[in-house]
Design a protein around this motif. Structure first.
Motif, PDB file in Angstrom:
ATOM      1  N   PHE A  70      -1.911  -5.612  -3.789  1.00 19.94           N
ATOM      2  CA  PHE A  70      -2.456  -4.266  -3.607  1.00 19.94           C
ATOM      3  C   PHE A  70      -3.701  -4.076  -4.453  1.00 19.94           C
ATOM      4  O   PHE A  70      -3.688  -4.338  -5.658  1.00 19.94           O
TER       5      PHE A  70
ATOM      6  N   VAL B 155       0.845  -1.205   0.000  1.00 22.45           N
ATOM      7  CA  VAL B 155       0.000   0.000   0.000  1.00 22.45           C
ATOM      8  C   VAL B 155       0.875   1.247   0.000  1.00 22.45           C
ATOM      9  O   VAL B 155       0.678   2.174  -0.799  1.00 22.45           O
TER      10      VAL B 155
ATOM     11  N   LEU C   7      -7.054  -2.814   1.875  1.00 22.35           N
ATOM     12  CA  LEU C   7      -6.142  -3.595   2.721  1.00 22.35           C
ATOM     13  C   LEU C   7      -6.935  -4.396   3.735  1.00 22.35           C
ATOM     14  O   LEU C   7      -6.619  -5.562   3.999  1.00 22.35           O
TER      15      LEU C   7
ATOM     16  N   VAL D 216      -2.499   3.897   6.801  1.00 23.48           N
ATOM     17  CA  VAL D 216      -2.732   2.707   5.971  1.00 23.48           C
ATOM     18  C   VAL D 216      -3.560   1.674   6.725  1.00 23.48           C
ATOM     19  O   VAL D 216      -4.549   1.150   6.222  1.00 23.48           O
TER      20      VAL D 216
ATOM     21  N   HIS E 195      -7.223   2.339   4.933  1.00 25.50           N
ATOM     22  CA  HIS E 195      -7.157   1.751   3.584  1.00 25.50           C
ATOM     23  C   HIS E 195      -8.081   0.538   3.512  1.00 25.50           C
ATOM     24  O   HIS E 195      -7.704  -0.584   3.858  1.00 25.50           O
TER      25      HIS E 195
END
Length: 200
Positions: free
Chosen positions: A79, A12, A32, A25, A29
């Motif tokens: 990703f 990421v 993720l 993150v 995110h």
């Protein structure tokens, strides 16, 4: 599993310029989160526990908009950008350090048994809205453009594919215009026979 998740987190930071730090993150995110939930459901699925892996997958889809079957095999450093609308089928296989954008489908044609979904090599990038269907093979270091459609066609390593239907427009660093070859996947009692797709 935890080492793989660490590689996913690094992916990421490596691929998303909007990711300012690792705390952001981890907290913000969503794709993720989808990958982490899949890692967990995949382990449970491999143990052989029924229903629970699919239930986790359903929750994952509800929370993140990403649908990944718990049996799908995904390598490290995976990703997903944005995430919404991504569909990864049961027998899909994804290599290391791959990148997938939103609205990508790794699906089946409805005409195969056992192995039904695409296999991606290492370092593959799949652009927004691309549709890859059937037990096809995508080589290493491949870029697939946005809205590209590949149905029952194999893709050699080190190339760029764009269009509907997809065509190779760059191969080994040179501009070309080459049609994709029919998928070389074969069944031998439901097991992969060979990978005859790779360009030598």
């Amino acid at each position: 599993m935890f080492k793989t998740i660490i590689e996913d987190i690094k992916a990421v930071k490596r691929n998303d310029p909007a990711a300012k730090n690792y705390v952001e993150v981890l907290l913000c995110h969503t794709p993720l989160h989808a990958i982490m939930m899949h890692r967990f459901s995949h382990v449970i699925n491999n143990i052989g526990i029924p229903i629970l892996p699919r239930f986790i997958s359903a929750i994952n889809r509800f929370l993140t908009g990403v649908e990944i079957h718990p049996a799908a095999k995904i390598g490290k450093g995976f990703f997903i950008d944005h995430g919404t609308g991504v569909v990864i089928g049961e027998t899909a296989e994804i290599g290391d350090n791959c990148v997938i954008f939103h609205n990508v489908t790794l699906g089946g044609t409805g005409k195969h048994i056992d192995k039904r979904h695409p296999t991606l090599g290492n370092n593959v990038l799949v652009g927004t809205g691309a549709i890859l269907l059937g037990p096809i093979f995508i080589g290493n270091n491949v870029k697939i453009g946005a809205d590209t459609t590949i149905i029952m066609k194999d893709v050699p390593s080190n190339c760029t594919v764009v269009g509907t239907p997809g065509q190779i427009v760059r191969l080994n660093g040179k501009k070309v215009r080459i049609k994709l070859k029919k998928a070389a996947y074969k069944h031998t009692n439901g097991i992969k026979d060979k990978l005859a797709w790779e360009t030598k």
